[in-house]
Design an enzyme around this catalytic site. Structure first.
Site, PDB file in Angstrom:
ATOM      1  N   CYS A   6     -29.216 -32.079  92.930  1.00  0.00           N
ATOM      2  CA  CYS A   6     -29.758 -30.885  91.967  1.00  0.00           C
ATOM      3  C   CYS A   6     -28.182 -30.289  91.811  1.00  0.00           C
ATOM      4  O   CYS A   6     -27.574 -30.420  92.525  1.00  0.00           O
ATOM      5  CB  CYS A   6     -30.641 -30.104  93.041  1.00  0.00           C
ATOM      6  SG  CYS A   6     -31.471 -28.785  91.939  1.00  0.00           S
ATOM      7  N   ASP A 130     -37.626 -27.307 101.482  1.00  0.00           N
ATOM      8  CA  ASP A 130     -36.255 -26.742 101.760  1.00  0.00           C
ATOM      9  C   ASP A 130     -36.183 -25.961 102.870  1.00  0.00           C
ATOM     10  O   ASP A 130     -37.232 -25.375 103.476  1.00  0.00           O
ATOM     11  CB  ASP A 130     -35.913 -25.966 100.393  1.00  0.00           C
ATOM     12  CG  ASP A 130     -34.326 -26.022 100.177  1.00  0.00           C
ATOM     13  OD1 ASP A 130     -33.661 -26.482 101.150  1.00  0.00           O
ATOM     14  OD2 ASP A 130     -34.015 -25.457  99.200  1.00  0.00           O
TER      15      ASP A 130
END
Length: 213
Positions: A6, A130
Site C-alpha cells: 500500500c 491494522d
C-alpha cells in the site's frame, strides 16, 4: 497468499513491485495523507499494471459519491475503507459499486474491536486488521498484538497489516494466522520515506514469504 503493498505513488515502483509478486497495490485517496496520489496519477499507474494485479483505493471518512467518482476516474478494482465507516455505510456503498471489492480496515485496540469485525464480515468482501493509533489512520509502523488474533475467525477473508516488515513477517503470520487468513498488507515497513518504496525491502519480503510455500 495475497500480498498487498500500500501507499504506491510512483509508476516505476508500482511496476517493479508487481513484477516481484504483489497481487494487489494500494493507492491512498485521502488528501491529508503524505502518501496521497491523485486519481489522474493512479490511472496512469494502473493502466500499466498486469491485469491480474488488484488496484485498491484507500479512503477514510468521505462520501460515497466521492468514492464512486475516484473509483471510476482511477479505474480501481477495489475500495478500502480506513476510517469510521459503519456497517450500514458499507451496505450503501455496495449498492453503488456492485462489481468492486470492498475492504473494511479495523484498527485493533482490544478484543472489542475484533468482536465488531463479525458485523462487517457480513457486509464486505475482505477485512483488514491494522494497528490502533490515536492520531493516525494507518501507515504508522505500529504492530498489533498478534496473539490476540489467534482465535480470530471471521466469515470472510482477512488481511493482516500494522507495522509488518520483511524481518517480522514470518513471526506475525505464525502467531496470527487463523481461518480465512488471506494475506498481508505492508506500507511503511517497505519504505524509504512515506510513498517512496524500498524495492530491496520488497524483494526481501517475497524472499521470506517463499519459506511458507
Amino acid at each position: 497468499m495475497r500480498v498487498k503493498i500500500c501507499g504506491i505513488t510512483k509508476l516505476d515502483q508500482g511496476m517493479a513491485i508487481a513484477r516481484l509478486g504483489a497481487q494487489a497495490l494500494g493507492f491512498i485517496c485521502v488528501p491529508a495523507s503524505p502518501r496521497y496520489v491523485s486519481p489522474e496519477t493512479i490511472r496512469l499507474i494502473v493502466e500499466q499494471l498486469p491485469k491480474n494485479v488488484d488496484r485498491i483505493g484507500v479512503f477514510a471518512n468521505t462520501t460515497i459519491e466521492n468514492i464512486c467518482q475516484v473509483t471510476a476516474e482511477s479505474n480501481l478494482s477495489g475500495v478500502q475503507l480506513h476510517g469510521d465507516e459503519t456497517a450500514e455505510y458499507c451496505d450503501r456503498l455496495r449498492e453503488f459499486l456492485p462489481g468492486i471489492e470492498i475492504i473494511k480496515a479495523l484498527r485493533v485496540k482490544s478484543h472489542e474491536t475484533l468482536a465488531t469485525a463479525a458485523i462487517y464480515a457480513l457486509r464486505v468482501d475482505t477485512l483488514l486488521l491494522d494497528a490502533y493509533h490515536p492520531a493516525q489512520l494507518g501507515g504508522t509502523g505500529k504492530t498489533i498484538d498478534w496473539m490476540m488474533l489467534a482465535e480470530f475467525k471471521p466469515a470472510c477473508p482477512w488481511l493482516l497489516a500494522g507495522g509488518l516488515t520483511p524481518d517480522n513477517i514470518l513471526n506475525a503470520i505464525d502467531r496470527a494466522i487463523g481461518n480465512n487468513f488471506s494475506g498481508v498488507d505492508l506500507s511503511s515497513g517497505v519504505e524509504i520515506a512515506p510513498g517512496d518504496k524500498d524495492l530491496t525491502k520488497v524483494a526481501q519480503l517475497f524472499d521470506r514469504l517463499k519459506a511458507l510455500k
